[in-house]
Design a protein around this motif. Structure first.
Motif, PDB file in Angstrom:
ATOM      1  N   LYS A 172      -1.468   0.194   7.575  1.00 48.61           N
ATOM      2  CA  LYS A 172      -0.692   0.615   6.403  1.00 48.61           C
ATOM      3  C   LYS A 172      -0.986  -0.283   5.206  1.00 48.61           C
ATOM      4  CE  LYS A 172       2.167   4.107   7.329  1.00 48.61           C
ATOM      5  NZ  LYS A 172       2.610   4.258   8.721  1.00 48.61           N
ATOM      6  N   GLU A 173      -1.011  -1.604   5.454  1.00 49.62           N
ATOM      7  CA  GLU A 173      -1.278  -2.562   4.369  1.00 49.62           C
ATOM      8  C   GLU A 173      -2.646  -2.310   3.743  1.00 49.62           C
ATOM      9  OE1 GLU A 173      -1.095  -6.573   5.848  1.00 49.62           O
ATOM     10  OE2 GLU A 173       0.877  -6.183   6.763  1.00 49.62           O
ATOM     11  N   LYS A 174      -3.648  -2.174   4.620  1.00 52.16           N
ATOM     12  CA  LYS A 174      -5.019  -2.034   4.135  1.00 52.16           C
ATOM     13  C   LYS A 174      -5.246  -0.688   3.449  1.00 52.16           C
ATOM     14  CE  LYS A 174      -6.111  -5.942   6.188  1.00 52.16           C
ATOM     15  NZ  LYS A 174      -6.458  -7.176   5.477  1.00 52.16           N
ATOM     16  N   MET A 175      -4.480   0.303   3.868  1.00 52.50           N
ATOM     17  CA  MET A 175      -4.621   1.622   3.255  1.00 52.50           C
ATOM     18  C   MET A 175      -4.296   1.563   1.771  1.00 52.50           C
ATOM     19  SD  MET A 175      -3.020   4.033   6.235  1.00 52.50           S
ATOM     20  CE  MET A 175      -2.270   5.170   5.089  1.00 52.50           C
ATOM     21  N   LYS A 176      -3.268   0.776   1.458  1.00 51.03           N
ATOM     22  CA  LYS A 176      -2.877   0.631   0.052  1.00 51.03           C
ATOM     23  C   LYS A 176      -4.010   0.019  -0.755  1.00 51.03           C
ATOM     24  CE  LYS A 176       1.860  -0.265   1.014  1.00 51.03           C
ATOM     25  NZ  LYS A 176       2.632  -1.468   1.249  1.00 51.03           N
ATOM     26  N   LEU A 177      -4.633  -0.967  -0.122  1.00 55.89           N
ATOM     27  CA  LEU A 177      -5.691  -1.731  -0.790  1.00 55.89           C
ATOM     28  C   LEU A 177      -6.826  -0.839  -1.300  1.00 55.89           C
ATOM     29  CD1 LEU A 177      -5.657  -4.878  -0.911  1.00 55.89           C
ATOM     30  CD2 LEU A 177      -7.470  -4.816   0.800  1.00 55.89           C
TER      31      LEU A 177
ATOM     32  N   ASP B 166      -6.546   2.567  -1.353  1.00 58.84           N
ATOM     33  CA  ASP B 166      -5.998   3.851  -1.774  1.00 58.84           C
ATOM     34  C   ASP B 166      -6.574   5.005  -0.943  1.00 58.84           C
ATOM     35  OD1 ASP B 166      -4.504   5.614  -3.233  1.00 58.84           O
ATOM     36  OD2 ASP B 166      -6.032   5.860  -4.807  1.00 58.84           O
TER      37      ASP B 166
ATOM     38  N   ASP C 270      -5.929   7.954   2.171  1.00 59.60           N
ATOM     39  CA  ASP C 270      -4.852   8.782   2.671  1.00 59.60           C
ATOM     40  C   ASP C 270      -4.775   8.754   4.196  1.00 59.60           C
ATOM     41  OD1 ASP C 270      -2.757  10.564   2.117  1.00 59.60           O
ATOM     42  OD2 ASP C 270      -4.020  12.234   2.794  1.00 59.60           O
ATOM     43  N   GLN C 271      -3.551   8.686   4.703  1.00 60.14           N
ATOM     44  CA  GLN C 271      -3.312   8.679   6.158  1.00 60.14           C
ATOM     45  C   GLN C 271      -3.968   9.881   6.838  1.00 60.14           C
ATOM     46  OE1 GLN C 271      -0.293   6.775   8.126  1.00 60.14           O
ATOM     47  NE2 GLN C 271      -1.862   7.327   9.632  1.00 60.14           N
TER      48      GLN C 271
ATOM     49  N   LYS D  32     -10.932  -6.607  -4.429  1.00 57.84           N
ATOM     50  CA  LYS D  32      -9.688  -7.117  -3.850  1.00 57.84           C
ATOM     51  C   LYS D  32      -9.951  -7.905  -2.565  1.00 57.84           C
ATOM     52  CE  LYS D  32      -6.511  -3.572  -5.549  1.00 57.84           C
ATOM     53  NZ  LYS D  32      -6.046  -2.220  -5.171  1.00 57.84           N
TER      54      LYS D  32
END
Lengths: 481, 251
Positions: free
Chosen positions: B125-130, B132, B134-135, B190
């Motif tokens: 979940k954390e890395k997904m934000k990084l 951007d 989609d699940q 990042k």
């Protein structure tokens, strides 16, 4: 040496894990087949006259039949007179409970990873274990009998429920259906019997484990499942055999009867000894499995994961007689080294609005040959019949073969029949991609193969799916592609 | 961190790399540029351990170890990551399942405990934000039916999950529109830290507007023929590769 070759090399060096045999006293018939042997088997089992007559009739017919040579498999002639047709682990008296079962035998099952006691306690799976020719112990009988479900060894069913056996035995696979079914009908030694009464949903998975133990012994078990109106049962079958140099013969028959609104799910994980990496030894597996959807809205679903046997000849089929009845066949067949598999299904559409679905995934490695053979037959009366077939093959290396033989016969214009087929190869690219992410070769192959087989694996009951996944990984260990 | 010394490599008897020398230190970003067929992707593949390449001569030292001795997965475990130019499809295997296997095998190799499903999803979940991502994309079969942009973003997501020490981005900009390019570059930036290093392999200067290199090297005919700072990239953008070719020819 290219990467492919290297991987194949490693692949083929994998030995069969279940290769051990336990010495306990066996009660055997001498090798060979004749009327006396059949009388001997029948007498051993204290069978009624009608069953002996049935066997003898099958035998007579068998002697007039010819072994089928149309499958895409090659093997030396089988010496049917060199096979022992009956071998029972010797016990002083019949066990009343697990405690009375020969501890050596129980140990055998523990090594197979199916400790009966554990299973009884933990998983809620009722197991009927068939080792060589005799059903050893059936768990959970009491729980089931409260619902009116009969789940016992075939021999026991003959003694306790002769009217049911007499009514359904041979009703789906006649004694003289084909060469191997006739042989089985003549000499079958045991198997499982399962009867689900009207309106009953069997609350647990019923399970049988087959194992061939004694040398030069054939195993000829017979399974009969009867699902009465509106009932449901999910049935699991697992198979293993010890490692031996000689080829061993296995010719089983499974019959399923589904009445109106009944549903039967039959799942198999077959892991008979496939022979060594040079093609020596292994099981010859000639199996006739057929179900009839006799009543309207009934459903029979076959799921199989075939990883073992030197030669496999097997076409679990559905006769869709009732209107709106459905047949399904989901199969993963893996062949390695010198294994040969000719497997598939037959869907015979007789009733109106009948539907069938076939998903076959073949994986070939080593020098093996893997054939899908399937028949879809839409009969004249089968208005609006539907079939969908998908046959995918995955090749590992360039010394193996994948073949597809679809037969489609349509006698009614309203039918819709679809057939899709693909062939692909596990690529070095895929393996390297996995490795670059830190996944070793073996795990990469397991991952890719399980991905390929996913649609079928997802049809297996949970506890079986895990075992099947491990088996796939094990069979293809060290391989890549 | 990485020292390439006189590296010669060939494929099917044809010599592609003809003596590469390169040193990369922690915290640095190196760009490798060059015309098509100069050996850029070969260099990336050799570093990652693709077996079809034969090492003829030279050495590669990574964190004091002989990198060329290690199997591809061992290199991955040691922190080498390759973002593929053409990410590979694996039907029936979800990105999530694939990465769980990858992350846990890497952890085991490093003597760490495997992550259970819950901890793994949390990290994911954390890395997904990084980056951007989609699940829904991660539940689909790996790279199957992904668009070019989705594939590249997925590569960077995998990079985020595996936390490499040395990342090699092989033509990560190819097939990307400018928006996708920005997202991918943003992810890479990042993930940058003083402890890791990045090698960006690219044909065009465009990506280097977003991932700013400390050093730019020009690879031509299997050798690094010119090195400089980011201005070299701009010069190549303006003048193309012909002047480099002429310089080499004049030697």
């Amino acid at each position: 040496m290219s990467k492919d070759d290297q991987i194949l090399e490693e692949f083929t060096s994998k030995e069969y894990e279940h290769g051990w045999s336990v010495d306990f006293e066996a009660d055997e018939a001498p090798a060979g087949i004749n009327e006396d042997i059949i009388r001997f088997i029948s007498a051993k089992k204290e069978e009624p006259q009608w069953l002996l007559d049935w066997r003898l009739k099958a035998f007579k017919k068998w002697t007039e039949m010819k072994e089928p040579r149309w499958p895409n498999v090659k093997y030396p002639d089988i010496d049917y007179q060199g096979v022992k047709y009956y071998s029972a682990p010797k016990q002083d008296k019949k066990p009343k409970s697990l405690d009375e079962v020969d501890p050596e035998l129980l140990k055998t099952f523990e090594r197979l990873g199916i400790s009966l006691t554990e299973q009884k306690r933990l998983t809620g799976v009722a197991v009927d274990a068939v080792i060589d020719s005799v059903s050893v112990a059936t768990t959970f009988k009491e729980t089931l009998s409260e619902l009116g479900i009969i789940f016992c060894s075939f021999s026991e069913a003959v003694q306790e429920h002769p009217e049911l056996v007499k009514k359904y035995l041979g009703s789906v696979v006649p004694a003289t259906d084909n060469y191997f079914a006739a042989l089985n009908s003549a000499v079958f030694s045991d198997g499982s019997f399962c009867y689900i009464p009207s309106g009953v949903r069997c609350p647990m998975e019923l399970s049988t484990y087959f194992r061939i133990n004694a040398a030069n012994t054939g195993q000829f078990e017979r399974t009969l499942i009867v699902a009465e109106e509106g009932s449901y049962v999910s049935y699991l079958e697992g198979c293993t055999a010890p490692q031996r140099d000689e080829n061993q013969l296995h010719a089983a028959v499974v019959e399923i009867y589904a009445a109106k609104d009944a549903e039967v799910k039959y799942s198999t994980v077959q892991n008979w000894y496939p022979g060594d990496k040079n093609g020596k030894g292994g099981i010859y597996n000639f199996v006739t499995k057929r179900g009839i959807c006799d009543g309207d809205n009934s459903k029979i679903s076959w799921t199989q994961v075939e990883t073992g046997s030197a030669v496999t000849w097997k076409y679990p089929s559905c006769i869709l007689k009732g209107d709106n009845s459905q047949g399904e066949f989901y199969s993963v067949a893996v062949t390695n080294n010198y294994q040969q598999a000719d497997t598939g299904t037959k869907m015979i559409h007789i009733g109106k609005n009948t539907k069938s679905r076939i998903v076959s995934k073949g994986i070939s490695a080593g020098k093996s040959q893997n054939s899908y053979r399937g028949q879809v037959h839409i009969m004249k009366r089968a208005e609006n019949a539907r079939n969908f077939s998908q046959c995918d093959s995955l090749l590992m290396g360039d010394k193996c073969g994948a073949h597809t033989f679809p037969y489609i016969d349509v006698e009614n214009n309203s039918a819709q029949v679809e057939h899709e087929a693909t062939t692909s190869k596990i690529g070095e690219d895929q393996i390297f991609y996995c490795q670059q992410r830190g996944i070793d070769e073996e795990s990469a192959v397991a991952l890719i193969v399980n991905g390929f087989a996913k649609e079928v694996m997802s049809k297996l009951p949970m506890e079986f799916a895990v075992e099947a996944q491990k088996l796939l990984a094990l069979t293809l260990e060290g391989s890549v592609g | 961190m990485l020292k390439i010394d006189n590296l010669h490599a060939s494929v099917e008897g044809k010599e592609i790399l003809k003596g590469i020398n390169l040193e990369v230190k922690a915290g640095e970003v190196h760009a490798i540029m060059g015309p098509n067929g100069s050996g850029k992707s070969t260099l990336a593949s050799v570093l990652a351990g693709r077996e079809e390449y034969e090492i003829e001569e030279g050495s590669v030292t990574y964190q004091g170890k002989d990198l060329l001795e290690l199997a591809p997965e061992e290199r991955a475990h040691a922190g080498v990551f390759l973002a593929f130019q053409y990410p590979v499809e694996i039907p029936g295997v979800s990105t999530t399942n694939f990465l769980k296997t990858a992350v846990n095998q890497t952890r085991e190799a490093r003597g760490l405990k495997s992550l259970d499903a819950v901890s793994f999803l949390k990290v994911m979940k954390e890395k997904m934000k990084l980056v951007d991502i989609d699940q829904a994309l991660l539940s689909r079969a790996l790279n199957e039916g992904f668009s070019g942009g989705e594939k590249k973003r997925n590569e960077i997501f995998q990079m985020a999950m595996l936390e490499p020490t040395l990342s090699i981005l092989d033509e990560t900009d190819s097939g990307l529109d400018i928006d996708a390019l920005k997202i991918v570059a943003d992810g890479v930036n990042k993930l940058k830290s003083p402890d890791n290093a990045t090698i960006v392999v690219t044909h065009y200067q465009r990506l280097l507007d977003y991932i700013v290199p400390d050093y730019v090297h020009v690879l031509y005919q299997g050798r690094i023929v010119k090195s400089g700072d980011k201005s070299l990239a701009h010069e190549l953008e303006d003048k193309g590769y012909d002047w480099i070719k002429e310089e080499v020819a004049a030697l």
